[in-house]
Design an enzyme around this catalytic site. Structure first.
Site, PDB file in Angstrom:
ATOM      1  CG  PHE A  12      -1.573   1.206   1.643  1.00  0.00           C
ATOM      2  CD1 PHE A  12      -2.185   2.054   0.724  1.00  0.00           C
ATOM      3  CD2 PHE A  12      -1.595   1.572   2.995  1.00  0.00           C
ATOM      4  CE1 PHE A  12      -2.799   3.238   1.136  1.00  0.00           C
ATOM      5  CE2 PHE A  12      -2.205   2.731   3.408  1.00  0.00           C
ATOM      6  CZ  PHE A  12      -2.800   3.573   2.481  1.00  0.00           C
ATOM      7  CB  THR A 135       3.808   1.694  13.237  1.00  0.00           C
ATOM      8  OG1 THR A 135       2.505   1.832  13.774  1.00  0.00           O
ATOM      9  CG2 THR A 135       4.517   0.613  14.036  1.00  0.00           C
ATOM     10  CG  ASP A 136       0.471   5.207  15.550  1.00  0.00           C
ATOM     11  OD1 ASP A 136       0.491   4.038  15.103  1.00  0.00           O
ATOM     12  OD2 ASP A 136      -0.542   5.933  15.488  1.00  0.00           O
ATOM     13  CD  GLU A 137      -0.778  -0.481  15.641  1.00  0.00           C
ATOM     14  OE1 GLU A 137      -0.712  -1.540  16.253  1.00  0.00           O
ATOM     15  OE2 GLU A 137      -1.690  -0.205  14.845  1.00  0.00           O
ATOM     16  CE1 TYR A 161       3.196  -3.901  11.761  1.00  0.00           C
ATOM     17  CE2 TYR A 161       1.901  -2.548  13.264  1.00  0.00           C
ATOM     18  CZ  TYR A 161       2.690  -2.665  12.127  1.00  0.00           C
ATOM     19  OH  TYR A 161       2.993  -1.558  11.373  1.00  0.00           O
ATOM     20  CE  LYS A 165       7.224  -1.398  11.292  1.00  0.00           C
ATOM     21  NZ  LYS A 165       7.774  -1.464   9.913  1.00  0.00           N
ATOM     22  CE  LYS A 200      -3.363  -3.954   7.431  1.00  0.00           C
ATOM     23  NZ  LYS A 200      -2.213  -3.405   6.736  1.00  0.00           N
ATOM     24  N   GLY A 295      -6.257  -7.387  23.456  1.00  0.00           N
ATOM     25  CA  GLY A 295      -5.187  -6.405  23.727  1.00  0.00           C
ATOM     26  C   GLY A 295      -5.330  -5.112  22.937  1.00  0.00           C
TER      27      GLY A 295
HETATM   28  P1  NAD Z   1       1.366  -3.673   3.209  1.00  0.00           P
HETATM   29  O1  NAD Z   1       1.027  -4.837   4.060  1.00  0.00           O
HETATM   30  O2  NAD Z   1       0.334  -3.063   2.343  1.00  0.00           O
HETATM   31  O3  NAD Z   1       2.603  -4.046   2.261  1.00  0.00           O
HETATM   32  C1  NAD Z   1       3.737  -4.713   2.721  1.00  0.00           C
HETATM   33  C2  NAD Z   1       4.594  -5.066   1.514  1.00  0.00           C
HETATM   34  O4  NAD Z   1       5.791  -5.706   1.988  1.00  0.00           O
HETATM   35  C3  NAD Z   1       3.902  -6.040   0.549  1.00  0.00           C
HETATM   36  O5  NAD Z   1       4.071  -5.603  -0.773  1.00  0.00           O
HETATM   37  C4  NAD Z   1       4.644  -7.346   0.788  1.00  0.00           C
HETATM   38  O6  NAD Z   1       4.668  -8.198  -0.342  1.00  0.00           O
HETATM   39  C5  NAD Z   1       6.030  -6.843   1.175  1.00  0.00           C
HETATM   40  N1  NAD Z   1       6.778  -7.827   1.972  1.00  0.00           N
HETATM   41  C6  NAD Z   1       6.345  -8.488   3.082  1.00  0.00           C
HETATM   42  N2  NAD Z   1       7.309  -9.328   3.499  1.00  0.00           N
HETATM   43  C7  NAD Z   1       8.373  -9.172   2.666  1.00  0.00           C
HETATM   44  C8  NAD Z   1       9.667  -9.758   2.598  1.00  0.00           C
HETATM   45  N3  NAD Z   1      10.059 -10.676   3.482  1.00  0.00           N
HETATM   46  N4  NAD Z   1      10.514  -9.358   1.619  1.00  0.00           N
HETATM   47  C9  NAD Z   1      10.113  -8.433   0.709  1.00  0.00           C
HETATM   48  N5  NAD Z   1       8.888  -7.857   0.719  1.00  0.00           N
HETATM   49  C10 NAD Z   1       8.036  -8.222   1.679  1.00  0.00           C
HETATM   50  O7  NAD Z   1       2.011  -2.598   4.196  1.00  0.00           O
HETATM   51  P2  NAD Z   1       1.796  -1.019   4.299  1.00  0.00           P
HETATM   52  O8  NAD Z   1       0.526  -0.748   5.002  1.00  0.00           O
HETATM   53  O9  NAD Z   1       2.088  -0.408   2.990  1.00  0.00           O
HETATM   54  O10 NAD Z   1       2.970  -0.669   5.332  1.00  0.00           O
HETATM   55  C11 NAD Z   1       4.302  -0.415   4.857  1.00  0.00           C
HETATM   56  C12 NAD Z   1       5.197  -0.085   6.031  1.00  0.00           C
HETATM   57  O11 NAD Z   1       4.672   1.053   6.734  1.00  0.00           O
HETATM   58  C13 NAD Z   1       5.292  -1.189   7.078  1.00  0.00           C
HETATM   59  O12 NAD Z   1       6.621  -1.243   7.541  1.00  0.00           O
HETATM   60  C14 NAD Z   1       4.354  -0.750   8.191  1.00  0.00           C
HETATM   61  O13 NAD Z   1       4.777  -1.247   9.429  1.00  0.00           O
HETATM   62  C15 NAD Z   1       4.505   0.760   8.099  1.00  0.00           C
HETATM   63  N6  NAD Z   1       3.349   1.545   8.558  1.00  0.00           N
HETATM   64  C16 NAD Z   1       2.108   1.300   8.026  1.00  0.00           C
HETATM   65  C17 NAD Z   1       1.040   2.106   8.418  1.00  0.00           C
HETATM   66  C18 NAD Z   1      -0.338   1.895   7.852  1.00  0.00           C
HETATM   67  O14 NAD Z   1      -1.281   2.519   8.352  1.00  0.00           O
HETATM   68  N7  NAD Z   1      -0.528   1.084   6.839  1.00  0.00           N
HETATM   69  C19 NAD Z   1       1.252   3.146   9.343  1.00  0.00           C
HETATM   70  C20 NAD Z   1       2.531   3.342   9.865  1.00  0.00           C
HETATM   71  C21 NAD Z   1       3.576   2.548   9.436  1.00  0.00           C
HETATM   72  O1  DAU Z   2      -1.230   2.975  13.644  1.00  0.00           O
HETATM   73  C1  DAU Z   2      -0.486   2.562  12.534  1.00  0.00           C
HETATM   74  C2  DAU Z   2      -0.897   1.158  12.164  1.00  0.00           C
HETATM   75  O2  DAU Z   2      -2.177   1.264  11.550  1.00  0.00           O
HETATM   76  C3  DAU Z   2       0.074   0.451  11.230  1.00  0.00           C
HETATM   77  O3  DAU Z   2       1.311   0.318  11.873  1.00  0.00           O
HETATM   78  C4  DAU Z   2      -0.470  -0.921  10.831  1.00  0.00           C
HETATM   79  O4  DAU Z   2       0.385  -1.535   9.893  1.00  0.00           O
HETATM   80  C5  DAU Z   2      -1.836  -0.718  10.185  1.00  0.00           C
HETATM   81  O5  DAU Z   2      -2.405  -1.964   9.876  1.00  0.00           O
HETATM   82  C6  DAU Z   2      -2.747   0.047  11.136  1.00  0.00           C
HETATM   83  O6  DAU Z   2      -3.031  -0.777  12.304  1.00  0.00           O
HETATM   84  P1  DAU Z   2      -4.485  -0.790  12.950  1.00  0.00           P
HETATM   85  O7  DAU Z   2      -4.638  -1.995  13.778  1.00  0.00           O
HETATM   86  O8  DAU Z   2      -4.774   0.535  13.596  1.00  0.00           O
HETATM   87  O9  DAU Z   2      -5.353  -0.848  11.586  1.00  0.00           O
HETATM   88  P2  DAU Z   2      -6.697  -1.607  11.235  1.00  0.00           P
HETATM   89  O10 DAU Z   2      -7.179  -1.031   9.955  1.00  0.00           O
HETATM   90  O11 DAU Z   2      -6.548  -3.087  11.333  1.00  0.00           O
HETATM   91  O12 DAU Z   2      -7.680  -1.152  12.415  1.00  0.00           O
HETATM   92  C7  DAU Z   2      -7.970   0.206  12.643  1.00  0.00           C
HETATM   93  C8  DAU Z   2      -8.909   0.251  13.851  1.00  0.00           C
HETATM   94  O13 DAU Z   2     -10.158  -0.322  13.454  1.00  0.00           O
HETATM   95  C9  DAU Z   2      -8.424  -0.558  15.029  1.00  0.00           C
HETATM   96  O14 DAU Z   2      -8.780   0.108  16.232  1.00  0.00           O
HETATM   97  C10 DAU Z   2      -9.195  -1.874  14.924  1.00  0.00           C
HETATM   98  C11 DAU Z   2     -10.505  -1.448  14.269  1.00  0.00           C
HETATM   99  N1  DAU Z   2     -11.123  -2.461  13.385  1.00  0.00           N
HETATM  100  C12 DAU Z   2     -10.367  -3.021  12.406  1.00  0.00           C
HETATM  101  C13 DAU Z   2     -10.893  -3.970  11.563  1.00  0.00           C
HETATM  102  C14 DAU Z   2     -10.048  -4.608  10.484  1.00  0.00           C
HETATM  103  C15 DAU Z   2     -12.454  -2.800  13.518  1.00  0.00           C
HETATM  104  O15 DAU Z   2     -13.156  -2.244  14.410  1.00  0.00           O
HETATM  105  N2  DAU Z   2     -12.991  -3.732  12.694  1.00  0.00           N
HETATM  106  C16 DAU Z   2     -12.249  -4.360  11.727  1.00  0.00           C
HETATM  107  O16 DAU Z   2     -12.796  -5.242  11.010  1.00  0.00           O
END
Ligand code: NAD
Ligand code: DAU
Length: 361
Positions: A12, A135-137, A161, A165, A200, A295
């Site tokens: 993404f 991430t903020d997590e 997770y 991280k 997500k 959790g």
């Molecule tokens: P995503 O799950 O959409 O994509 C992850 C990508 O990494 C995929 O294309 C997957 O094929 C690749 N990948 C996984 N394992 C691999 C490996 N061993 N070798 C090579 N490629 C591999 O993730 P995203 O949501 O785009 O998140 C990207 C980064 O940003 C992550 O490090 C995540 O922790 C961080 N992040 C995400 C969010 C969010 O809200 N999505 C917020 C803060 C930080």
């Molecule tokens: O905060 C940054 C993080 O945000 C990233 O580091 C992670 O990679 C990313 O996946 C995301 O984590 P969250 O757990 O916050 O994202 P998610 O979309 O899974 O959930 C967002 C919120 O919504 C969370 O409080 C859980 C809730 N949720 C999620 C799903 C999938 C629901 O209530 N129902 C659902 O079906």
């Protein structure tokens, strides 16, 4: 930034970053290393602005020979490390992969960078950067009156997770401190926007609502997240790499902290407006409260003062604009959603995660 290795660029944020970087910097050569897990897709990288300056390598960040060859052959001076397992719910049901990719994979990348940049002197050390996307997590959960997360908030990860991280952040920092590896870290909040895998919250709710499938809200839905439109995150990463000091970390967020239920009802209202003739109007009637995530962190909030003051970065897209743009993108890309939903184990995953979750209200 001349020769950039992006890891996880088929996911993404990584795919949005590659597209953004090609529009912002015409001279950069990009190698995208991605193993293509269920979350990665080359569909996300169609129609890049500058395909001649982009190369894809399918492979694992944990493959040390492959990574070292990419660094040498590509004269890589900048690594932007996105690749990770990213879904909290999956980390609860299967944590091993998170340790393997997020911890060990990051370790392999760091070792390769150290060998090539420092031991072999493959690049001018003052001109390289290992940028780690975090991430903020890693900071855990805030009480209602706690101040927002900042660069000095102690780490307290609560999910496998988040712990994986946090471990990777510590490894990156230690390579800077011990070996002098130039690095930066961004700890960002929840991203949303085009190309987000539909497991997500936001894309899941949009795609369920379009199909009349219940909208599963965990617990009481009053958990709070900070939300940032993905392109704002991409801009922040570029600013940090280009202007941020080596060895620094930056909090990145959208300065907007709605409850989950507010996000879900807002999406339903947008869908009612966009699709007034849908038989699922009002989409809100599809909401179902289900068993909470074990959790589950209650509240996140971000203090973005440092990146504003040091790098003049601010989020540009408001939440209401961003959500509207995101819904429109998903409505226009239903083929993408259908294709991506067939990847890997996605359907099995939905069954596993949601079937056992009873309705609670
Ligand atoms: P995503 O799950 O959409 O994509 C992850 C990508 O990494 C995929 O294309 C997957 O094929 C690749 N990948 C996984 N394992 C691999 C490996 N061993 N070798 C090579 N490629 C591999 O993730 P995203 O949501 O785009 O998140 C990207 C980064 O940003 C992550 O490090 C995540 O922790 C961080 N992040 C995400 C969010 C969010 O809200 N999505 C917020 C803060 C930080
Ligand atoms: O905060 C940054 C993080 O945000 C990233 O580091 C992670 O990679 C990313 O996946 C995301 O984590 P969250 O757990 O916050 O994202 P998610 O979309 O899974 O959930 C967002 C919120 O919504 C969370 O409080 C859980 C809730 N949720 C999620 C799903 C999938 C629901 O209530 N129902 C659902 O079906």
């Amino acid at each position: 930034m001349h020769n950039v290795l992006v890891t996880g660029g088929a996911g993404f944020i990584g795919s949005n970053f590659i597209r953004y970087l090609q529009t912002a910097e015409s001279d950069v050569d990009i190698v995208n290393l991605d193993v293509l897990t269920y979350a990665g897709s080359l569909e996300n990288l169609k129609d890049l602005p500058n395909p001649d300056k982009y190369k894809f390598v399918q492979g694992d960040i944990g493959d040390d020979d492959l990574v070292e060859n990419i660094l040498r052959e590509g004269n890589i001076d900048t690594i932007v490390h996105f690749a990770a397992e990213t879904h909290v719910d999956r980390s609860i049901l299967g944590p091993a992969k998170f340790v393997e990719t997020n911890v060990m994979g990051t370790f392999v990348l760091l070792e390769a960078a150290r060998n090539y940049w420092i031991d072999e002197g493959g690049q001018n050390i003052s001109e390289v950067r290992f940028h780690h996307i975090s991430t903020d997590e890693v900071f855990g959960s805030l009480e209602p009156d706690d101040p927002p997360f900042s660069e000095v908030t102690p780490y307290a990860p609560n999910s496998p997770y988040a712990a994986s991280k946090a471990a990777s952040d510590h490894l990156v920092r230690s390579y800077g401190h011990t070996y002098g590896l130039p690095f930066s870290i961004t700890n960002c909040s929840n991203n949303y926007g085009p190309y987000q895998f539909p497991e997500k919250l936001i894309p899941l709710m949009i795609s369920n609502a379009l199909n009349g499938i219940p909208l599963p809200v965990y617990g009481d839905g009053k958990q709070i997240r900070d939300w940032l439109f993905v392109e704002d995150h991409c801009r922040a990463i570029r600013e940090v790499i280009n202007q941020g000091e080596s060895g620094e970390t930056y909090i990145v967020g959208g300065n907007t902290q709605p409850t989950n239920i507010t996000i879900v009802t807002t999406l339903c209202e947008i869908l009612d407006e966009c699709l007034p003739n849908s038989s699922f109007v009002p989409h809100e009637s599809l909401i179902k409260y289900v068993t909470d995530r074990p959790g589950h962190d209650r509240r996140y909030a971000m203090d973005i003062t440092k990146i504003i003051n040091d790098l003049s970065w601010t989020p540009k897209r408001s939440l209401s604009e961003g959500l509207m743009k995101t819904v429109e993108w998903y409505l226009d890309h239903q083929d993408w959603v259908a294709a991506i939903g067939k990847q890997g184990d996605y359907q099995d995953w939905l069954d596993k995660n949601y079937e056992a979750r009873g309705e609670t209200q």
